[in-house]
Motif scaffolding. Structure first.
Motif, PDB file in Angstrom:
ATOM      1  N   LEU A  59       0.823  -1.202   0.000  1.00  0.00           N
ATOM      2  CA  LEU A  59       0.000   0.000   0.000  1.00  0.00           C
ATOM      3  C   LEU A  59       0.861   1.258   0.000  1.00  0.00           C
ATOM      4  CD1 LEU A  59      -3.006  -0.684   2.413  1.00  0.00           C
ATOM      5  CD2 LEU A  59      -3.012  -0.593  -0.072  1.00  0.00           C
ATOM      6  N   GLY A  60       2.137   1.104   0.383  1.00  0.00           N
ATOM      7  CA  GLY A  60       3.036   2.241   0.404  1.00  0.00           C
ATOM      8  C   GLY A  60       3.463   2.726  -0.959  1.00  0.00           C
ATOM      9  N   VAL A  61       3.208   1.912  -2.023  1.00  0.00           N
ATOM     10  CA  VAL A  61       3.561   2.372  -3.372  1.00  0.00           C
ATOM     11  C   VAL A  61       2.659   3.518  -3.812  1.00  0.00           C
ATOM     12  CG1 VAL A  61       4.410   0.082  -3.979  1.00  0.00           C
ATOM     13  CG2 VAL A  61       2.056   0.696  -4.506  1.00  0.00           C
ATOM     14  N   LEU A  62       1.503   3.659  -3.152  1.00  0.00           N
ATOM     15  CA  LEU A  62       0.591   4.752  -3.484  1.00  0.00           C
ATOM     16  C   LEU A  62       1.074   6.029  -2.801  1.00  0.00           C
ATOM     17  CD1 LEU A  62      -2.129   5.315  -4.960  1.00  0.00           C
ATOM     18  CD2 LEU A  62      -3.250   5.019  -2.748  1.00  0.00           C
ATOM     19  N   PRO A  63       1.290   7.106  -3.537  1.00  0.00           N
ATOM     20  CA  PRO A  63       1.734   8.352  -2.909  1.00  0.00           C
ATOM     21  C   PRO A  63       0.741   8.839  -1.864  1.00  0.00           C
ATOM     22  CG  PRO A  63       1.978   8.466  -5.297  1.00  0.00           C
ATOM     23  CD  PRO A  63       1.216   7.214  -5.002  1.00  0.00           C
TER      24      PRO A  63
END
Length: 413
Positions: free
Chosen positions: A46-50
């Motif tokens: 989920l951290g790939v989403l800014p």
């Protein structure tokens, strides 16, 4: 981009579960924001989403609930993987850093992706053309069968248009003639609604070679699907065939939308008042299958008609006309639909059997007997209803009184 789109969809689903499970007194934007921040720390993918895109998901979800509370839309629900458009929002325009390379291409920065190149199709307020009144406020990445696309949100200051001096025209939407005008300047896209055998042409926006390719792909998909077992995962070859079919469908849809944009722009620039019917398309495209106790008749014919109506996308055409006429200083009105195709526009008589076929109208009144095109006759009747004052809703651009929040609508007992 695919990873960010899947993360955004999953963020929505997790937020929806969290919101619906909490008691009403504990639901708030601050609590949802804290939950999103915690999820991005604990779940790696989920951290790939800014962070800005995650905040945009929260704002969109909360706006969906506000629309539901104001009775403008249904309640938000779960977004399935295979039935949801992949998209990522970029809410801050300053992060894009847009530059124009040459006439056809431009460059932009995408958070956590880098510098990308995009096709320059419209003028954008960048460089010396940008100021406080004309600037890019954000963008949205959307994926379809033809690939990834970027849509920019532009804030611009436009002067109020002068009233359009053009003529009044009534428009009857149809299948044989897409847009029949009361002044006989009908708009036709040149695509036959039916094939030689009389069935609805589902792929009328494709040429002969593309139709042949589509048929081969459908046969290939059916052949490869026959080797699968129930519950077995779709093979990569079958998925690739499905993608090729979807790309052809997307190309046909793009051509249809392009024709609608060109036609509605021309009508908005030419006409000052446009009158259309108030159609309930959902009821018009209901299936005629019926029930087991009371089966329907002519089910196949009704299915072909429903498919043709859906292909014409009447609601999308009316939506385009609404905002384009407002930009040009014109107005769009809606009138009741019943009786417009059976009433004679010459004498005003409504006699059973006036419409002999889909395209031929002959007045059965002994004192009239006017013959003409059925769609042209309907367009004249639509314009007549407007001139007689039978409009249903306010004109486009006029003020609409809405019910204040917290006040329940009055109901009759």
């Amino acid at each position: 981009m695919d990873d960010q789109a899947h993360a955004a969809r999953t963020m929505w689903n997790c937020l929806h579960d969290w919101w619906t499970m909490l008691p009403k007194q504990k639901r708030s934007l601050a609590a949802a924001d804290a939950a999103i921040r915690q999820a991005r720390k604990e779940i790696d993918w989920l951290g790939v989403l800014p962070a800005q895109a995650a905040q945009a998901v929260l704002k969109t979800y909360f706006q969906a609930w506000k629309n539901c509370w104001d009775h403008h839309a249904d309640a938000p629900n779960f977004k399935a993987r295979l039935h949801t458009v992949m998209s990522v929002d970029i809410p801050q325009g300053r992060d894009l850093n847009i530059t124009r390379v040459h006439r056809r291409w431009g460059m932009a920065n995408i958070p956590k992706i880098g510098r990308i190149r995009f096709r320059w199709t419209k003028d954008l307020p960048v460089g010396r053309h940008a100021d406080t009144d004309n600037r890019i406020t954000g963008a949205r990445l959307v994926k379809d069968a033809l690939g990834w696309h970027i849509a920019f949100r532009v804030q611009t200051l436009e002067p109020k248009p002068e009233p359009h001096p053009g003529p009044e025209v009534g428009i009857d939407v149809g299948v044989t003639v897409p847009l029949a005008l009361s002044d006989e300047n009908h708009q036709d896209h040149g695509r036959p609604a039916r094939t030689r055998d009389g069935t609805a042409d589902r792929d009328k926006w494709l040429n002969a070679d593309e139709k042949a390719k589509l048929l081969r792909l459908q046969q290939r998909a059916a052949h490869r699907k026959s080797f699968g077992r129930p519950g077995q995962k779709t093979s990569n070859r079958l998925r690739a065939t499905y993608d090729q079919i979807a790309s052809l469908r997307a190309r046909a849809k793009r051509r249809a939308t392009d024709w609608q944009h060109r036609t509605t722009t021309q009508l908005a620039r030419t006409c000052g008042v446009i009158v259309v019917e108030q159609l309930d398309i959902t009821n018009m495209t209901k299936s005629a299958r019926g029930t087991v106790q009371e089966p329907g008749t002519r089910v196949a014919q009704k299915s072909g008609l429903n498919r043709s109506i859906s292909q014409e996308a009447w609601a999308r055409t009316i939506t385009m006309l609404t905002y384009k006429t407002a930009r040009q200083g014109g107005t769009l009105h809606k009138v009741p639909a019943p009786g417009t195709s059976q009433r004679c526009s010459a004498c005003g008589a409504t006699t059973p059997g006036n419409r002999e076929s889909q395209a031929v109208f002959v007045c059965k009144n002994e004192d009239c007997g006017w013959p003409g095109n059925a769609d042209h006759n309907a367009g004249r009747n639509i314009l007549h209803l407007y001139r007689m004052g039978h409009t249903l809703i306010p004109a486009a651009g006029s003020a609409v009184v809405r019910r204040p929040r917290g006040v329940k609508p009055a109901t009759e007992r």
